[in-house]
Design an enzyme around this catalytic site. Structure first.
Site, PDB file in Angstrom:
ATOM      1  N   SER A 196       0.980  -1.251  -0.045  1.00 54.94           N
ATOM      2  CA  SER A 196       0.006  -0.123   0.162  1.00 54.94           C
ATOM      3  C   SER A 196       0.856   1.138   0.176  1.00 54.94           C
ATOM      4  O   SER A 196       1.564   1.579  -0.955  1.00 54.94           O
ATOM      5  CB  SER A 196      -1.002  -0.147   1.046  1.00 54.94           C
ATOM      6  OG  SER A 196      -1.891  -1.125   0.701  1.00 54.94           O
ATOM      7  N   HIS A 212       2.989  14.394   4.552  1.00 54.28           N
ATOM      8  CA  HIS A 212       2.741  16.102   3.949  1.00 54.28           C
ATOM      9  C   HIS A 212       3.141  16.903   5.351  1.00 54.28           C
ATOM     10  O   HIS A 212       2.652  16.733   6.345  1.00 54.28           O
ATOM     11  CB  HIS A 212       1.331  16.413   3.605  1.00 54.28           C
ATOM     12  CG  HIS A 212       0.878  15.415   2.826  1.00 54.28           C
ATOM     13  ND1 HIS A 212       1.075  15.324   1.434  1.00 54.28           N
ATOM     14  CD2 HIS A 212      -0.064  14.351   2.793  1.00 54.28           C
ATOM     15  CE1 HIS A 212       0.582  14.347   0.840  1.00 54.28           C
ATOM     16  NE2 HIS A 212      -0.139  13.791   1.434  1.00 54.28           N
ATOM     17  N   CYS A 253      -0.775  -3.262   4.132  1.00 52.33           N
ATOM     18  CA  CYS A 253      -1.541  -4.445   3.928  1.00 52.33           C
ATOM     19  C   CYS A 253      -0.785  -5.940   4.320  1.00 52.33           C
ATOM     20  O   CYS A 253       0.638  -5.967   4.149  1.00 52.33           O
ATOM     21  CB  CYS A 253      -2.281  -4.576   2.916  1.00 52.33           C
ATOM     22  SG  CYS A 253      -1.101  -5.075   1.439  1.00 52.33           S
TER      23      CYS A 253
END
Lengths: 129, 129
Positions: free
Chosen positions: B61, B66, B81
């Site tokens: 995944s 940010h 995952c």
């Protein structure tokens, strides 16, 4: 309440087109258009034997799609910073491309700025916006 | 309970190094190592005047960072995952690179597979794992 942005978490079940890199790429492009955000980069990764990951990097954060065709399931995140962006604008696009039988959703407000003495505040324009 | 994976949502406040693309890139690489996941692609985008986005696409995944240096804030998502992956293994790395004064966290279990008559189930190996 000042915050940096909205992060919509979606669980799509009973979907079609989940093993199509083209569908994932086109869905990302149309989500970007629907949310009126600025695309910096778009990448799609098909997996063996099945499954696709698509990543759209935005000036306003990101959209990620991960699919599990064997479960009819897609995990989708739409994180848009900036006060005027609405990640829920992606929903009609996702319904069109993947035709989910069921959608579970949650929205998180990211980066809530708490300041004393200012009970009502405007959303903040984010650094990356 | 069968599910496709674990998604750790982190809000880091009072951070250092948030305007350094090198720090974000190195943090992503060390998070990938700490979580024992497979890196497919890593991209870092500096913003003007300030702010950095870093994206690690994984076979399992994604990890996204940010930053808003003007707020001392970073929004970080670690979605892994596969039953044996632990996204919380990223925390010591993030503390080392960004020295947050405060971390808010939430973990979501993504893709919970509900089946009748099977009340206790093993985590599913995801298609992209």
């Amino acid at each position: 309440m000042r915050s940096v942005g909205r992060h919509l978490v979606l669980e799509l079940w009973g979907c079609r087109n989940l093993n199509s890199p083209d569908a994932v790429e086109q869905a990302l492009r149309e989500v970007v258009a629907a949310c009126d955000v600025t695309l910096l980069d778009l990448r799609v990764y098909p997996f063996e034997p099945i499954g696709v990951t698509g990543v759209a990097v935005l000036a306003e954060s990101h959209v990620n799609i991960h699919t599990w065709p064997e479960l009819g399931y897609a995990a989708i995140d739409i994180f848009t910073c900036g006060a005027r962006k609405d990640p829920t604008a992606a929903l009609p696009v996702l319904r069109e491309f993947f035709a989910p039988e069921r959608i579970e959703s949650m929205e998180m407000t990211r980066g809530i700025v708490l300041r004393r003495g200012t009970p009502v505040e405007e959303p903040v324009a984010a650094g990356a916006d």
